[in-house]
Design a protein around this motif. Structure first.
Motif, short mmCIF file in Angstrom:
data_model
loop_
_atom_site.label_atom_id
_atom_site.label_comp_id
_atom_site.label_asym_id
_atom_site.label_seq_id
_atom_site.Cartn_x
_atom_site.Cartn_y
_atom_site.Cartn_z
N GLY A 38 0.80 -1.22 0.00
CA GLY A 38 0.00 0.00 0.00
C GLY A 38 0.83 1.27 0.00
N PHE A 39 0.38 2.24 -0.78
CA PHE A 39 1.09 3.52 -0.85
C PHE A 39 0.95 4.32 0.45
CE2 PHE A 39 0.71 2.67 -5.45
CZ PHE A 39 2.05 2.76 -5.78
N ASP A 40 -0.14 4.11 1.20
CA ASP A 40 -0.27 4.82 2.48
C ASP A 40 0.79 4.36 3.48
OD1 ASP A 40 -2.39 6.34 1.57
OD2 ASP A 40 -3.93 4.99 2.36
N ASP A 41 1.06 3.05 3.51
CA ASP A 41 2.11 2.54 4.40
C ASP A 41 3.47 3.09 3.99
OD1 ASP A 41 0.28 1.05 5.84
OD2 ASP A 41 0.64 -0.79 4.70
N LYS A 42 3.70 3.16 2.70
CA LYS A 42 4.97 3.70 2.19
C LYS A 42 5.10 5.17 2.54
CE LYS A 42 5.21 0.40 -1.58
NZ LYS A 42 5.10 0.17 -3.00
N ALA A 43 4.00 5.91 2.42
CA ALA A 43 4.03 7.34 2.75
C ALA A 43 4.36 7.53 4.23
CB ALA A 43 2.68 7.98 2.42
N ALA A 44 3.76 6.73 5.09
CA ALA A 44 4.04 6.83 6.53
C ALA A 44 5.50 6.50 6.82
CB ALA A 44 3.11 5.91 7.31
N ALA A 45 6.03 5.49 6.12
CA ALA A 45 7.44 5.11 6.32
C ALA A 45 8.37 6.22 5.86
CB ALA A 45 7.74 3.81 5.57
N ILE A 46 8.06 6.84 4.73
CA ILE A 46 8.89 7.94 4.22
C ILE A 46 8.88 9.11 5.19
CG2 ILE A 46 9.03 9.70 2.39
CD1 ILE A 46 7.95 7.45 0.48
N GLU A 47 7.71 9.45 5.71
CA GLU A 47 7.61 10.56 6.66
C GLU A 47 8.36 10.23 7.95
OE1 GLU A 47 3.41 11.30 6.90
OE2 GLU A 47 3.40 12.37 5.00
N ALA A 48 8.29 8.97 8.41
CA ALA A 48 9.01 8.57 9.62
C ALA A 48 10.51 8.63 9.40
CB ALA A 48 8.59 7.17 10.04
N LEU A 49 10.97 8.21 8.23
CA LEU A 49 12.40 8.30 7.93
C LEU A 49 12.85 9.76 7.89
CD1 LEU A 49 12.71 5.58 5.15
CD2 LEU A 49 13.85 5.56 7.38
N GLY A 50 12.04 10.63 7.30
CA GLY A 50 12.39 12.05 7.23
C GLY A 50 12.44 12.71 8.59
N ALA A 51 11.60 12.26 9.49
CA ALA A 51 11.56 12.84 10.84
C ALA A 51 12.58 12.21 11.78
CB ALA A 51 10.15 12.69 11.42
N SER A 52 13.19 11.12 11.35
CA SER A 52 14.07 10.37 12.25
C SER A 52 15.37 11.09 12.59
CB SER A 52 14.41 9.01 11.63
OG SER A 52 15.29 9.16 10.54
N GLY A 53 15.88 11.88 11.67
CA GLY A 53 17.18 12.50 11.89
C GLY A 53 18.33 11.53 11.71
N ASP A 54 18.04 10.30 11.32
CA ASP A 54 19.05 9.26 11.12
C ASP A 54 19.77 9.51 9.80
OD1 ASP A 54 20.45 6.85 10.65
OD2 ASP A 54 18.96 5.71 11.79
N ALA A 55 21.08 9.61 9.84
CA ALA A 55 21.87 9.88 8.64
C ALA A 55 21.71 8.78 7.60
CB ALA A 55 23.34 10.05 9.00
N ARG A 56 21.45 7.54 8.05
CA ARG A 56 21.26 6.43 7.11
C ARG A 56 20.00 6.60 6.29
NH1 ARG A 56 21.58 1.76 11.43
NH2 ARG A 56 20.29 3.31 12.45
N ALA A 57 19.04 7.36 6.79
CA ALA A 57 17.78 7.56 6.08
C ALA A 57 18.00 8.31 4.77
CB ALA A 57 16.78 8.31 6.97
N VAL A 58 19.00 9.16 4.71
CA VAL A 58 19.28 9.91 3.48
C VAL A 58 19.60 8.95 2.34
CG1 VAL A 58 20.83 11.58 2.37
CG2 VAL A 58 20.05 11.98 4.71
#
Length: 130
Positions: A38-58
């Protein structure tokens, strides 16, 4: 007294190891949504990665934007590198998938979210050159 000091030193040495394991588990949890259909799950994951501050997320988000992110067995998220080699997105360990991994598909809405997440991560990064 030296026995207590030795225990304290061992404890202090183990703290970074347990923190790294917790960070890997956190990242794996955020990545789980990318493995879904689902694209909604992917959207939530992308937003969580963006908010994480984790350098690996880039690197993970850039791989997603470049269609280099794949999933095996519906759970393990992989980044494709040079020569078709894969690494586990959460741990960075080299992985040799048994079957051809499925590419993580994105639509235009997700591409916009990826751009926003990358902007957030690089704007607040300690190294703006990332």
């Amino acid at each position: 007294m030296s026995f207590i000091r030795a225990l304290i030193m061992i404890g202090l040495l183990l703290v970074p190891l347990t923190a790294r394991a917790a960070d890997d588990a956190d990242l794996a949890t955020r990545l789980a949504g990318l493995a879904g259909d689902g694209f909604d799950d992917k959207a939530a994951a992308i937003e969580a990665l963006g908010a994480s501050g984790d350098a690996r997320a880039v690197a993970i988000l850039k791989a997603l934007a470049d269609s280099r992110l794949a999933v095996t067995d519906g759970k393990q998220v992989l980044v494709e590198g040079e020569g078709g080699q894969f690494t586990d997105a959460a741990s960075g360990a080299a992985v040799k998938p048994e079957a051809e991994p499925d590419r993580v598909r994105v639509n235009n809405r997700l591409r916009g979210l990826i751009d926003q997440a990358l902007s957030r991560l690089t704007l607040f990064s300690a190294d703006p050159g990332e």
